[in-house]
Design an enzyme around this catalytic site. Sequence first.
Site, short mmCIF file in Angstrom:
data_model
loop_
_atom_site.label_atom_id
_atom_site.label_comp_id
_atom_site.label_asym_id
_atom_site.label_seq_id
_atom_site.Cartn_x
_atom_site.Cartn_y
_atom_site.Cartn_z
N ILE A 1 -35.69 -27.15 -37.18
CA ILE A 1 -36.21 -26.35 -38.10
C ILE A 1 -35.34 -25.02 -38.11
O ILE A 1 -35.57 -24.35 -38.97
CB ILE A 1 -37.50 -25.70 -37.46
N ASN B 1 -26.10 -31.25 -26.62
CA ASN B 1 -25.77 -30.37 -25.53
C ASN B 1 -26.48 -30.66 -24.31
O ASN B 1 -27.86 -30.95 -24.26
CB ASN B 1 -26.09 -29.17 -25.90
N GLN C 1 -27.77 -26.16 -24.41
CA GLN C 1 -28.84 -26.82 -24.44
C GLN C 1 -30.37 -25.59 -24.42
O GLN C 1 -30.00 -25.14 -23.55
CB GLN C 1 -29.12 -27.81 -23.42
N HIS D 1 -31.64 -34.84 -26.72
CA HIS D 1 -31.54 -34.87 -28.31
C HIS D 1 -30.21 -35.00 -28.72
O HIS D 1 -29.19 -34.26 -28.26
CB HIS D 1 -32.66 -33.83 -28.86
N PHE D 2 -29.97 -35.76 -29.76
CA PHE D 2 -28.57 -35.72 -30.51
C PHE D 2 -28.77 -35.11 -31.95
O PHE D 2 -29.79 -35.35 -32.61
CB PHE D 2 -28.09 -37.21 -30.77
N HIS D 3 -28.01 -34.19 -31.99
CA HIS D 3 -27.96 -33.38 -33.45
C HIS D 3 -27.12 -34.16 -34.37
O HIS D 3 -25.87 -34.71 -34.04
CB HIS D 3 -27.53 -32.12 -33.47
P1 AMP Z 1 -30.10 -27.53 -28.37
O1 AMP Z 1 -29.63 -26.23 -28.23
O2 AMP Z 1 -29.02 -28.54 -28.52
O3 AMP Z 1 -31.06 -27.77 -27.09
O4 AMP Z 1 -31.02 -27.75 -29.73
C1 AMP Z 1 -32.56 -27.46 -29.82
C2 AMP Z 1 -32.67 -27.58 -31.34
O5 AMP Z 1 -34.11 -27.61 -31.32
C3 AMP Z 1 -32.28 -26.50 -32.32
O6 AMP Z 1 -31.33 -26.63 -33.14
C4 AMP Z 1 -33.83 -25.92 -32.64
O7 AMP Z 1 -33.61 -25.40 -33.82
C5 AMP Z 1 -34.36 -27.27 -32.64
N1 AMP Z 1 -35.84 -27.09 -32.41
C6 AMP Z 1 -36.50 -26.36 -31.61
N2 AMP Z 1 -37.87 -26.22 -31.77
C7 AMP Z 1 -38.11 -27.26 -32.81
C8 AMP Z 1 -39.32 -27.79 -33.48
N3 AMP Z 1 -40.46 -27.46 -33.26
N4 AMP Z 1 -38.90 -28.43 -34.53
C9 AMP Z 1 -37.63 -28.97 -34.91
N5 AMP Z 1 -36.62 -28.42 -34.32
C10 AMP Z 1 -36.74 -27.77 -33.32
#
Ligand code: AMP
Length: 141
Positions: free
Chosen positions: A34, A89, A96, A102-104
Amino acid sequence: MSDAEPSIFTRIINGEIPCYKLYEDEHVFAFLDINPFSLGHTLVVPKEQAATLDTLSDESSAAIGRVLPRISRAILAVTGAVDFNILQNNGEAAFQSVFHVHFHIIPKLEDGSGLAWPFATKQLDPEVGAQLAETISAAIE
Ligand code: AMP
């Protein structure tokens, strides 16, 4: 499966929180981030709620590995990107923010959007490298 409170990603997987869903199979779920670095920025998540990658089961890890290239190809085909980053992360100090693995997948678009460079790096000292390679390789189970 963890007995912790359901993470926000578990709640998305369970359909309690809406998302822009891209893919689902027995072990894996993928949806748009998002707050994307670039349009098409996607999160690929194991249904197993493990906080960090080092605690994820072999089965979920394999399932993620199987679909990451396939989902990446679809993102590239649709966004027109050729280049992309996979970012993963683990832990607060490593940026993180959601403690469910999760994988981006982050496409690098023509407008320059995507993951920003440079990352901070430091040249590896040969002695430190040799010692570290020895101890880490011995610790791989
Ligand atoms: P990280 O910093 O690697 O833990 O990334 C977490 C990611 O989750 C971030 O890029 C957020 O934008 C994403 N995120 C958090 N909540 C949601 C949600 N409800 N839907 C989609 N993405 C999300």
